[in-house]
Design an enzyme around this catalytic site. Structure first.
Site, PDB file in Angstrom:
ATOM      1  N   ARG A 197       8.023  -1.363   8.431  1.00  0.00           N
ATOM      2  CA  ARG A 197       8.045  -2.402   7.388  1.00  0.00           C
ATOM      3  C   ARG A 197       6.869  -2.215   6.444  1.00  0.00           C
ATOM      4  NH1 ARG A 197       5.345  -7.681  10.026  1.00  0.00           N
ATOM      5  NH2 ARG A 197       4.292  -6.619  11.715  1.00  0.00           N
ATOM      6  N   ASP A 245      -3.875  -3.664  12.203  1.00  0.00           N
ATOM      7  CA  ASP A 245      -2.681  -4.354  12.683  1.00  0.00           C
ATOM      8  C   ASP A 245      -3.007  -5.716  13.287  1.00  0.00           C
ATOM      9  OD1 ASP A 245      -1.125  -2.449  11.645  1.00  0.00           O
ATOM     10  OD2 ASP A 245      -0.189  -1.780  13.504  1.00  0.00           O
ATOM     11  N   ARG A 299      -3.441   6.876  13.531  1.00  0.00           N
ATOM     12  CA  ARG A 299      -3.528   6.126  14.776  1.00  0.00           C
ATOM     13  C   ARG A 299      -3.534   7.113  15.932  1.00  0.00           C
ATOM     14  NH1 ARG A 299      -0.494   1.335  13.089  1.00  0.00           N
ATOM     15  NH2 ARG A 299      -0.139   1.555  10.847  1.00  0.00           N
ATOM     16  N   ASP A 314      -0.590   2.712  19.094  1.00  0.00           N
ATOM     17  CA  ASP A 314      -0.197   2.808  17.681  1.00  0.00           C
ATOM     18  C   ASP A 314      -0.995   1.829  16.821  1.00  0.00           C
ATOM     19  OD1 ASP A 314       1.509   0.954  19.249  1.00  0.00           O
ATOM     20  OD2 ASP A 314       2.263   0.387  17.290  1.00  0.00           O
ATOM     21  N   ASN A 315      -1.728   0.930  17.458  1.00  0.00           N
ATOM     22  CA  ASN A 315      -2.569   0.003  16.696  1.00  0.00           C
ATOM     23  C   ASN A 315      -4.045   0.352  16.864  1.00  0.00           C
ATOM     24  OD1 ASN A 315      -0.252  -1.363  15.966  1.00  0.00           O
ATOM     25  ND2 ASN A 315      -0.426  -2.864  17.616  1.00  0.00           N
ATOM     26  N   GLY A 356       6.534   4.368  13.973  1.00  0.00           N
ATOM     27  CA  GLY A 356       6.485   4.666  12.537  1.00  0.00           C
ATOM     28  C   GLY A 356       6.434   3.394  11.718  1.00  0.00           C
ATOM     29  N   ARG A 408      -2.462  -3.704   1.972  1.00  0.00           N
ATOM     30  CA  ARG A 408      -3.515  -3.417   2.940  1.00  0.00           C
ATOM     31  C   ARG A 408      -4.248  -2.145   2.537  1.00  0.00           C
ATOM     32  NH1 ARG A 408      -1.955  -3.049   9.235  1.00  0.00           N
ATOM     33  NH2 ARG A 408      -0.727  -1.218   8.665  1.00  0.00           N
ATOM     34  N   ASP A 450      13.926  -5.966  10.034  1.00  0.00           N
ATOM     35  CA  ASP A 450      14.368  -6.155   8.647  1.00  0.00           C
ATOM     36  C   ASP A 450      13.391  -5.550   7.636  1.00  0.00           C
ATOM     37  OD1 ASP A 450      12.253  -7.891   8.874  1.00  0.00           O
ATOM     38  OD2 ASP A 450      13.383  -9.707   8.403  1.00  0.00           O
ATOM     39  N   GLY A 451      12.269  -5.041   8.127  1.00  0.00           N
ATOM     40  CA  GLY A 451      11.299  -4.422   7.219  1.00  0.00           C
ATOM     41  C   GLY A 451      10.462  -5.420   6.443  1.00  0.00           C
TER      42      GLY A 451
HETATM   43  P1  AMP Z   1       3.335  -3.926  15.240  1.00  0.00           P
HETATM   44  O1  AMP Z   1       3.604  -4.827  16.391  1.00  0.00           O
HETATM   45  O2  AMP Z   1       3.178  -4.618  13.931  1.00  0.00           O
HETATM   46  O3  AMP Z   1       2.240  -2.940  15.510  1.00  0.00           O
HETATM   47  O4  AMP Z   1       4.662  -3.063  15.064  1.00  0.00           O
HETATM   48  C1  AMP Z   1       5.200  -2.202  16.050  1.00  0.00           C
HETATM   49  C2  AMP Z   1       6.339  -1.415  15.452  1.00  0.00           C
HETATM   50  O5  AMP Z   1       7.404  -2.273  15.057  1.00  0.00           O
HETATM   51  C3  AMP Z   1       5.977  -0.619  14.209  1.00  0.00           C
HETATM   52  O6  AMP Z   1       6.724   0.570  14.216  1.00  0.00           O
HETATM   53  C4  AMP Z   1       6.421  -1.540  13.097  1.00  0.00           C
HETATM   54  O7  AMP Z   1       6.662  -0.847  11.901  1.00  0.00           O
HETATM   55  C5  AMP Z   1       7.702  -2.115  13.675  1.00  0.00           C
HETATM   56  N1  AMP Z   1       8.033  -3.420  13.080  1.00  0.00           N
HETATM   57  C6  AMP Z   1       7.378  -4.576  13.258  1.00  0.00           C
HETATM   58  N2  AMP Z   1       7.967  -5.569  12.563  1.00  0.00           N
HETATM   59  C7  AMP Z   1       9.012  -5.033  11.912  1.00  0.00           C
HETATM   60  C8  AMP Z   1      10.028  -5.537  11.029  1.00  0.00           C
HETATM   61  N3  AMP Z   1      10.067  -6.822  10.660  1.00  0.00           N
HETATM   62  N4  AMP Z   1      10.931  -4.662  10.556  1.00  0.00           N
HETATM   63  C9  AMP Z   1      10.914  -3.377  10.921  1.00  0.00           C
HETATM   64  N5  AMP Z   1      10.006  -2.822  11.743  1.00  0.00           N
HETATM   65  C10 AMP Z   1       9.064  -3.649  12.239  1.00  0.00           C
HETATM   66 MG    MG Z   2       1.364  -1.630  14.601  1.00  0.00          MG
END
Ligand code: AMP
Ligand code: MG
Length: 472
Positions: A89, A254, A179, A244-245, A86, A172, A121-122
């Protein structure tokens, strides 16, 4: 002037099990770094005062009509299923229908924690935000489907990674954020009503001509094949092709540890977290098929006649390698100047690539130079190139205007890693000139721009970027 965005939010009208309502979390002192005026026009956005836009694109104020939500999805990360990911961030502010009639999402990334943040941390720091801005806009200019960048702001707050870094938010824009993982989450939970609703939504939004779930699968196979062929043709390595990407609409999405290759080698990997090379350059087509198989598995759950569905889905997944090969060959034919199709073309392209790999030839510069007479200089042993040219030149005799074909298929400029890295380092010192320059030059990647010749050079030994990081 007030910033106005003509929102029409179809996803927020879906059942509330599809997302969590979540406002962006305000930041201390937002500063606008970039705003994409051309894209804003397409989206029918009226820009506002600079500070108002900084507040809006940081999530401190909500433009009228925004209905912020964090979307639910799951996915396979490096082959392992993670039942709940989900938007951890990011929040979707809403959608607009552009002057081109296309519906697009407007999302803030780095906008604070959501119910899906898990330990995160979002937030995002400015490096990955500026990187995604530059690389996604470059990808668009290269003619490859991608999410876009509408704005970048710095938050005036610190985020802690290995060390304290300046926080930033990227706005974005995507044809959607659907996805493979969006389907997987409902399938895995056995929530078949949601899965059916999502399938109808995806068909209506992206592939209105598709008949039912298997029609959707076929359309995604087509869109993903075109996309991956596009990546291969410019030496792009996504780096995290988790399900998910993987966008249903067939856009590059992503941008994490992605990178463009300098010297060509099929096994190239940059991502520091991809230790097994699962997402290496030449593995990307195979992974796209694997991801499609995961989508097939999810979609099948909703079918009444499972046996027939499995049969059809299997046929679609098994047909994808051929589809990829066709799109790949179209792209690479054009790169060596061919529009017509002959049986020996695949061999001709493969032979060139093998010689490039053996001779550390720069991917971008070698192909671009095919239209002139300096390509051989790209090879450690120029004779390796010369030996290839007899067959090639004979083949070109049967083409109309091969040079024009090559010039429009082979870019001069790509966002080279060392330049992106240098741009980020400059921004950390408060100097955004390299960021703006990269955006400007990369907006016309097929044009010779003599004043930007430095951006065509591969990295010197000290400039080589060996690993890229997710930067989360
Ligand atoms: P990503 O690697 O960007 O595709 O992210 C994979 C998952 O990790 C997704 O659910 C993102 O929302 C979550 N995520 C990545 N970075 C953060 C962050 N700094 N804080 C919270 N969730 C994150
Ligand atoms: Mg992602």
């Amino acid at each position: 002037m007030t910033l106005t965005i003509p929102f029409d939010n179809s996803y927020a009208r879906l059942p509330n099990s599809f997302y969590a309502r979540q406002a962006p979390v305000p930041v201390r002192a937002p500063q606008l770094i970039a705003f994409n005026t051309d894209l804003a026009k397409v989206l029918r956005i009226t820009p506002g005062e600079v500070q108002d836009m900084a507040e809006a694109f940081a999530g401190n104020t909500l433009p009228e009509g925004a209905e912020p939500i964090a979307q639910l999805y799951s996915g396979h990360q490096f082959g392992n299923y993670n039942p709940q990911l989900g938007d951890g961030r990011a929040v979707l502010l809403g959608e607009t229908v552009g002057t081109d009639g296309l519906r697009r999402d407007i999302q803030l990334k780095g906008s604070g924690p959501t119910p899906f943040s898990r330990q995160g941390d979002g937030r995002a720091w400015s490096g990955p935000v500026l990187r995604e801005y530059v690389v996604s806009e470059a990808m668009h200019a290269l003619g490859i489907p991608t999410t876009r960048a509408l704005a970048a702001v710095e938050t005036g707050e610190v985020v802690f990674r290995e060390e304290p870094m300046p926080g930033a938010v990227l706005t974005r824009v995507a044809r959607s954020h659907l996805r493979v993982g969006t389907f997987q989450v409902f399938a895995a939970r056995g929530q078949l009503d949601s899965l059916r609703r999502l399938t109808e939504y995806a068909i209506e939004r992206h592939f209105p001509q598709a008949a039912g779930p298997m029609g959707l699968l076929r359309a995604v196979a087509q869109a993903q094949s075109e996309l991956i062929a596009g990546w291969m043709s410019v030496g792009f390595i996504h780096g995290v092709m988790n399900t998910d990407n993987c966008s249903i609409a067939g856009e590059t999405i992503d941008y994490g540890p992605c990178a463009f290759m300098d010297s060509y080698h099929p096994n190239t990997v940059y991502s520091s977290i991809d230790r097994m090379g699962r997402y290496a350059y030449s593995n990307q087509p195979g992974i796209a098929v694997w991801n499609l198989a995961q989508l097939a598995t999810a979609l099948i759950q909703q079918m009444d006649d499972k046996e027939a569905a499995v049969e059809e889905a299997t046929e679609i997944v098994h047909a994808m390698p051929d589809l990829l090969e066709q799109h790949w060959l179209t792209r690479f034919r054009a790169k060596i100047g061919l529009v017509t199709e002959e049986d020996g073309d695949r061999q001709l392209v493969s032979d060139l690539l093998a010689r490039m790999a053996q001779n550390q030839a720069d991917f971008t510069n070698t192909f671009r130079a095919l239209g002139g007479d300096t390509a051989r200089d790209q090879f450690t042993d120029p004779q390796a190139f010369d030996q290839w040219t007899d067959a090639w030149k004979a083949r070109l005799q049967r083409e109309n205007d091969p040079r024009a074909t090559m010039m429009s298929a082979n870019p001069v400029f790509i966002p080279r890693n060392h330049r992106v890295e240098q741009m980020i380092q400059a921004a950390l010192r408060g100097d955004y000139a390299p960021f703006h320059r990269l955006n400007d030059v990369l907006s016309r990647p097929y044009e010779d721009q003599p004043e930007a010749i430095d951006l065509t050079r591969p990295p010197s030994e000290g400039e080589v970027v060996h690993a890229t990081f997710c930067g989360t």
